[in-house]
Write a protein that holds these residues in place. Structure first.
Motif, short mmCIF file in Angstrom:
data_model
loop_
_atom_site.label_atom_id
_atom_site.label_comp_id
_atom_site.label_asym_id
_atom_site.label_seq_id
_atom_site.Cartn_x
_atom_site.Cartn_y
_atom_site.Cartn_z
N LYS A 84 32.30 24.28 39.57
CA LYS A 84 33.78 24.67 40.08
C LYS A 84 33.94 25.48 38.95
N SER A 85 34.33 24.98 37.68
CA SER A 85 34.55 25.51 36.45
C SER A 85 35.21 26.82 36.51
N SER A 86 33.28 27.91 36.82
CA SER A 86 33.14 28.67 37.41
C SER A 86 34.15 29.34 38.23
N MET A 87 34.13 28.69 39.36
CA MET A 87 34.34 29.69 40.87
C MET A 87 36.28 29.07 40.37
N ALA A 88 36.66 28.03 39.53
CA ALA A 88 37.98 27.82 40.07
C ALA A 88 38.89 29.82 38.30
N TYR A 89 37.38 29.71 37.72
CA TYR A 89 38.11 31.10 36.75
C TYR A 89 37.74 32.26 37.38
N GLN A 90 36.94 32.30 38.65
CA GLN A 90 37.18 33.61 38.85
C GLN A 90 38.24 33.66 39.78
N ALA A 91 38.07 32.60 40.39
CA ALA A 91 39.48 33.20 41.33
C ALA A 91 40.54 33.47 40.31
N THR A 92 40.55 32.53 39.27
CA THR A 92 42.13 33.40 38.26
C THR A 92 42.28 34.37 37.88
N LEU A 93 40.86 35.06 37.40
CA LEU A 93 40.38 36.88 37.33
C LEU A 93 41.38 37.77 38.29
N GLN A 94 40.44 37.28 39.70
CA GLN A 94 40.64 38.31 40.33
C GLN A 94 42.53 38.05 40.92
N VAL A 95 42.82 36.38 40.97
CA VAL A 95 44.62 37.09 40.67
C VAL A 95 45.44 37.79 39.96
N ARG A 96 44.68 37.33 38.43
CA ARG A 96 45.76 38.43 37.42
C ARG A 96 45.37 39.81 37.74
N ASN A 97 44.27 39.69 38.44
CA ASN A 97 43.26 41.93 38.47
C ASN A 97 44.43 42.19 39.67
N LYS A 98 44.91 41.75 40.68
CA LYS A 98 45.73 41.55 41.81
C LYS A 98 46.94 41.85 41.56
N VAL A 99 47.22 41.03 40.77
CA VAL A 99 48.85 41.19 40.18
C VAL A 99 49.43 42.61 38.75
N LEU A 100 48.16 42.05 38.09
CA LEU A 100 47.91 43.48 37.58
C LEU A 100 47.69 44.87 38.09
N SER A 101 47.26 45.05 39.20
CA SER A 101 47.46 45.84 40.03
C SER A 101 48.86 46.05 40.87
N ALA A 102 48.64 45.23 41.71
CA ALA A 102 50.05 45.40 41.97
C ALA A 102 51.42 45.75 40.63
N TYR A 103 51.41 44.87 39.91
CA TYR A 103 52.59 46.27 38.84
C TYR A 103 52.55 47.42 38.47
N GLN A 104 51.09 47.56 38.41
CA GLN A 104 50.27 49.41 37.38
C GLN A 104 51.22 50.19 39.15
N ASP A 105 51.32 49.65 40.00
CA ASP A 105 51.43 50.21 41.75
C ASP A 105 52.96 50.85 41.28
N ILE A 106 53.43 49.90 41.40
CA ILE A 106 55.02 49.04 41.13
C ILE A 106 55.48 50.46 39.87
N MET A 107 55.23 50.20 39.04
CA MET A 107 55.75 51.30 37.65
C MET A 107 54.82 52.75 37.85
N LYS A 108 54.05 53.62 39.08
CA LYS A 108 53.92 54.21 38.64
C LYS A 108 54.95 55.41 40.42
N MET A 109 55.14 54.44 40.88
CA MET A 109 56.28 54.55 41.60
C MET A 109 57.64 55.48 41.24
N PRO A 110 58.08 56.54 41.56
CA PRO A 110 58.89 57.60 41.43
C PRO A 110 60.08 56.42 41.85
N VAL A 111 61.38 56.49 40.68
CA VAL A 111 62.00 56.37 40.61
C VAL A 111 63.58 56.86 41.46
#
Length: 111
Positions: A84-111
């Protein structure tokens, strides 16, 4: 990915959807969510999620240490808490990766 991990991930996704719907119904602002309330509710949701993952990891660690000391804890319970601990940690890492990816995509957008 086995069936248990898929069910666990689905359960976490369902919890996140419930928390999101609760935050939308609890903070009536003009045209939806007030900006300050939305920021604090996201921060609170993130904080509570991280605290929950931390508690799960601490529980698994204490159960493993107690088992190592010879306490009367079934090995199956120890292994289940560790998974359970391992699954919770892995899910947290996946959420972090998705948020980071979304942030990077937003930062790459031309203004």
């Amino acid at each position: 990915m086995n069936v248990n991990s898929a069910n666990s991930m689905q359960g976490m996704i369902n919890q996140m959807r419930i928390m999101a719907s609760q935050s939308q119904t609890q903070s009536p602002g003009i045209g939806g969510v007030n900006q300050a309330e939305g920021a604090s509710s996201f921060g609170e949701a993130l904080s509570s999620s991280l605290k929950s993952v931390n508690e799960t990891q601490m529980t698994a660690k204490s159960m493993a240490e107690a088992y190592d000391r010879g306490a009367d804890i079934p090995l199956a319970d120890v292994m289940l808490s560790m998974q359970k601990s391992s699954m919770a940690y892995q899910a947290t890492l996946q959420v972090r990766n998705k948020v980071l990816s979304a942030y990077q995509d937003i930062m790459k957008m031309p203004v």
